[in-house]
Design an enzyme around this catalytic site. Structure first.
Site, mmCIF file in Angstrom:
data_model
loop_
_atom_site.group_PDB
_atom_site.id
_atom_site.type_symbol
_atom_site.label_atom_id
_atom_site.label_comp_id
_atom_site.label_asym_id
_atom_site.label_seq_id
_atom_site.Cartn_x
_atom_site.Cartn_y
_atom_site.Cartn_z
ATOM 1 N N SER D 45 -6.499 -75.353 36.829
ATOM 2 C CA SER D 45 -7.103 -74.068 36.488
ATOM 3 C C SER D 45 -7.999 -74.314 35.286
ATOM 4 O O SER D 45 -7.568 -74.931 34.302
ATOM 5 C CB SER D 45 -6.019 -73.041 36.164
ATOM 6 O OG SER D 45 -6.609 -71.775 35.966
ATOM 7 N N GLU D 46 -9.247 -73.860 35.344
ATOM 8 C CA GLU D 46 -10.222 -74.298 34.342
ATOM 9 C C GLU D 46 -9.965 -73.745 32.943
ATOM 10 O O GLU D 46 -10.550 -74.196 31.975
ATOM 11 C CB GLU D 46 -11.659 -73.996 34.789
ATOM 12 C CG GLU D 46 -12.021 -72.525 34.871
ATOM 13 C CD GLU D 46 -11.822 -71.980 36.279
ATOM 14 O OE1 GLU D 46 -10.927 -72.478 36.996
ATOM 15 O OE2 GLU D 46 -12.562 -71.040 36.647
ATOM 16 N N ASN D 47 -9.062 -72.770 32.835
ATOM 17 C CA ASN D 47 -8.704 -72.320 31.486
ATOM 18 C C ASN D 47 -7.719 -73.257 30.809
ATOM 19 O O ASN D 47 -7.331 -73.014 29.668
ATOM 20 C CB ASN D 47 -8.158 -70.883 31.513
ATOM 21 C CG ASN D 47 -6.933 -70.732 32.376
ATOM 22 O OD1 ASN D 47 -6.849 -71.333 33.461
ATOM 23 N ND2 ASN D 47 -5.966 -69.949 31.925
ATOM 24 N N SER D 87 -10.755 -79.721 29.975
ATOM 25 C CA SER D 87 -10.727 -79.079 31.290
ATOM 26 C C SER D 87 -12.028 -79.325 32.043
ATOM 27 O O SER D 87 -12.027 -79.650 33.232
ATOM 28 C CB SER D 87 -10.488 -77.578 31.129
ATOM 29 O OG SER D 87 -10.229 -76.993 32.381
#
Lengths: 217, 221, 217, 221
Positions: D45-47, D87
């Site tokens: 998840s890019e967060n 990320s």
């Protein structure tokens, strides 16, 4: 989960002549000695080493220098290993010296899909020779381009079966950067722990970067 | 008192309370021993420490905690460890108040040669080029002359440069120079030494401050 | 050690009209709500916000958007906060949209003394307009330049009196990057702990980046 | 079965054991529900998560652990958390095997428009531009046409591009296209649909695979 654990013998098979090898560690601190053994045992030659330094005599990368099978090293300094300087002077080993911060950023670029970074380090010195100078907001910077390797050898304080790595103290150094910048990544650790023993917040190298976990006997 | 200690003691006065500092190897490392007790500086080590303390005693030794010279050290209770990318982001990003480094040659424009003597000694620059490019203040500490009285403070460096016009101050056992836009300015001289004696041992041209002070113990000849 | 702890009232004095403010968090997760209060209470206006997004209604940065005193936001998306889109459409707020990875790298550059990075993200799209294209090894990249702010507002899960920060879960996001890229850094945390309670290995933001630790009543 | 589920089920078959995957919001998120049991993918998840698991049940909810849509999620026992720089180094550095994203428009050259309708809807690109530029494989999932039967699979995208020539595959409720150097290749069609019906709803030109297969439950008209 895919089993990533291989033996030292299996690790040896991943080396071949002429390859570029990144090796983690700073003067031997955080260097995978077991994987240095693997290179030595593999008999591979004409390889290029990318690392911070060539360590001090007897330890880490200096064992490869003593073996005299490397063709070239790309490092930030060699002052702690007189044999590297001797081979360089005798024309037996090519030595490319790179400012330490530039080396770190070049490896980070290689692992992060970036085409390069602009840095003031080395401007108006011999490091700038042959490099593009790019102006941003009236300031001149050197364009430093990515470094990648065929294989990276990484060492952590702890590793879990997924390949997650945790580093004690100053052993982290170049290891997390190199783990991202090679086509194949082999890792060893002081201690092989179970899944869950490294907290998700404390993982410094996510396991997806590690292809194989090498365990001695 | 030997020359190196005189230099280290004088350079230590440049460190202010709260400063974030990186010390090179050699004389710069000695500087840490002479910081006044009421000055609390934070020491960075480029191999990945913020909050380095001192050399580890035999009981304190931990092979996982070393300085940039591979010597085992202790760390403060507020210390942090990080990788080389963050370490040099700190150095290049202007987060160091001060770095103190040695020199092979230093010139009146503030250029420094410290990492290579072609064909003779090629240790490499390590983190030195990053430190001089990134730190807010760069102080060079060096004996005033090299062996055989060879001059080190020059009009223009002859060796390959480590940094171009980046040094702010030079501290030797004989003199303290500020490097200003107008060139070198002698702001302190060793007790018992004359300005002429300094000129004799200095190739670079320099001005003398109107407020010239003495420092250190008197030179014994 | 220097005492970095200040009150919310003291924090308010650090804001002034027209300044650029970086705010950590991702859709409000890891955002310093207390420091958003401080901005609101300070009455500052015409400021520029640099952040990942403008959050969801009611929380974090959306409270600043609702206050309508910001002049501009530089963010990667605004889709979760309809009011931002409305103000943009009405010409009340300038919105600069930046790819999230580019935003992260630009802030990292700003904090790391780099003059820029080369990225493939946004090549041949409207993001490339007005930007320099630089070729490295036959590949074209956009030159993305550094972002810095006058002040950065950071939030951690734990903070010690030196300013060392530890982040639980996904609250880390842009916080460590922004902590390096501003002239002044204010930080809050869920929990204010003693020196030594955050292990040196686990510090994600070294305390030297934090100028003031803000504590509510 | 509604169109979205047909798409998600078919797209799920693209995920291979051991793949590192990032799923966009909308239909892509649904894909995770239909991955075969013997396929173990790792979700990013890019967060800042590697090893995301599923939506958190009320007892599992932790406000410090959310996905890129701010929904509370759980994580696997091998998970790691990191900052946005790492990320996106993962995303841009080619460390994702696959990303699955939605689209407003997609064209026969593999260009994608997904983040902006000028003057109308300006959500922004978030991490989408990085994902399409960086992932080894990019799959677009979308209903075959938009509301009012407006075509979405075009000769050339009209909306501002999110990515130029980066998409490898398109999965709709009617068709699966590979995007090759020679253009679109129809490799699968929905059971009960003819190639002509697909042509009618597709502005882009496409070739039909000699090995054309059927997928999904028969379309009920």
């Amino acid at each position: 989960m895919i089993n990533k654990i291989i033996s030292l013998e299996e690790a040896q098979r991943h080396f071949c002549d002429g390859m570029t090898i990144m090796i983690g560690g700073f003067l031997g601190n955080g260097t995978p000695e077991l994987l240095i053994d693997a290179i030595l045992a593999s008999g591979v030659k004409d390889y290029t080493i990318i690392a911070n330094d060539t360590a001090l005599p007897e330890i880490g990368i200096s064992r490869l220098i003593a073996d005299q099978k490397a063709k070239k090293v790309i490092v930030s300094h060699i002052g702690t290993n007189p044999e590297t300087g001797r081979q360089m002077g005798a024309g037996e080993l090519e030595v490319e010296l790179v400012p330490q911060g530039t080396l770190a950023e070049q490896i980070r670029c290689g692992g992060s899909g970036l085409g390069g970074v602009l840095t003031a380090t080395g401007m108006n010195t011999h490091v700038a020779e042959g490099k593009r100078v790019i102006e941003v907001d009236g300031q001149n910077y050197l364009l430093e381009t990515p470094l990648r390797a065929d294989i990276a050898l990484i060492h952590g304080s702890k590793i879990d079966p997924f390949g997650n790595l945790y580093y004690h103290g100053t052993t982290r150094n170049f290891n997390p950067l190199m783990a991202m910048a090679a086509d194949l990544v082999l890792a060893t650790a002081d201690s092989y722990v179970n899944i869950g023993e490294i907290k998700a917040e404390d993982v410094a190298t996510p396991g997806i970067f590690v292809d194989y976990i090498v365990k001695g006997d | 008192m030997d020359a190196r200690e005189v230099i280290a003691r004088r350079a230590a006065l440049e460190i202010k309370d709260g400063d974030v500092v990186n010390l090179g190897i050699g004389i710069p490392t000695m500087v840490a021993n002479f910081i006044p007790e009421d000055v609390h500086a934070v020491f960075q080590s480029e191999n990945g420490i913020m909050g380095m303390d001192k050399m580890a005693s035999p009981e304190e030794q931990n092979p996982d905690i070393v300085n940039a010279g591979a010597a085992m050290v202790t760390v403060k209770d507020y210390a942090s460890f990080f990788d080389s990318a963050l370490s040099f982001a700190i150095i290049r990003g202007g987060h160091l108040d001060l770095t103190i480094l040695g020199a092979l040659e230093i010139d009146q424009e503030g250029s420094l040669a410290s990492h290579i003597i072609p064909g003779k000694m090629v240790p490499g620059m390590g983190g030195a080029m990053d430190l001089v490019a990134g730190a807010k203040k760069v102080i060079v500490v060096t004996t005033h002359t090299a062996r055989g009285d060879a001059k080190k403070i020059l009009k223009t460096c002859k060796l390959p440069l480590t940094a171009y016009k980046k040094v702010h101050k030079i501290v030797t056992e004989l003199a303290v120079f500020d490097i200003t836009k107008g060139g070198l300015l002698l702001i302190e001289k060793r007790k018992g030494v004359t300005v002429d004696e300094i000129r004799e041992k200095t190739e670079a041209e320099f001005q003398v401050s109107h407020d010239l002070k003495d420092f250190g113990p008197p030179l014994q000849s």
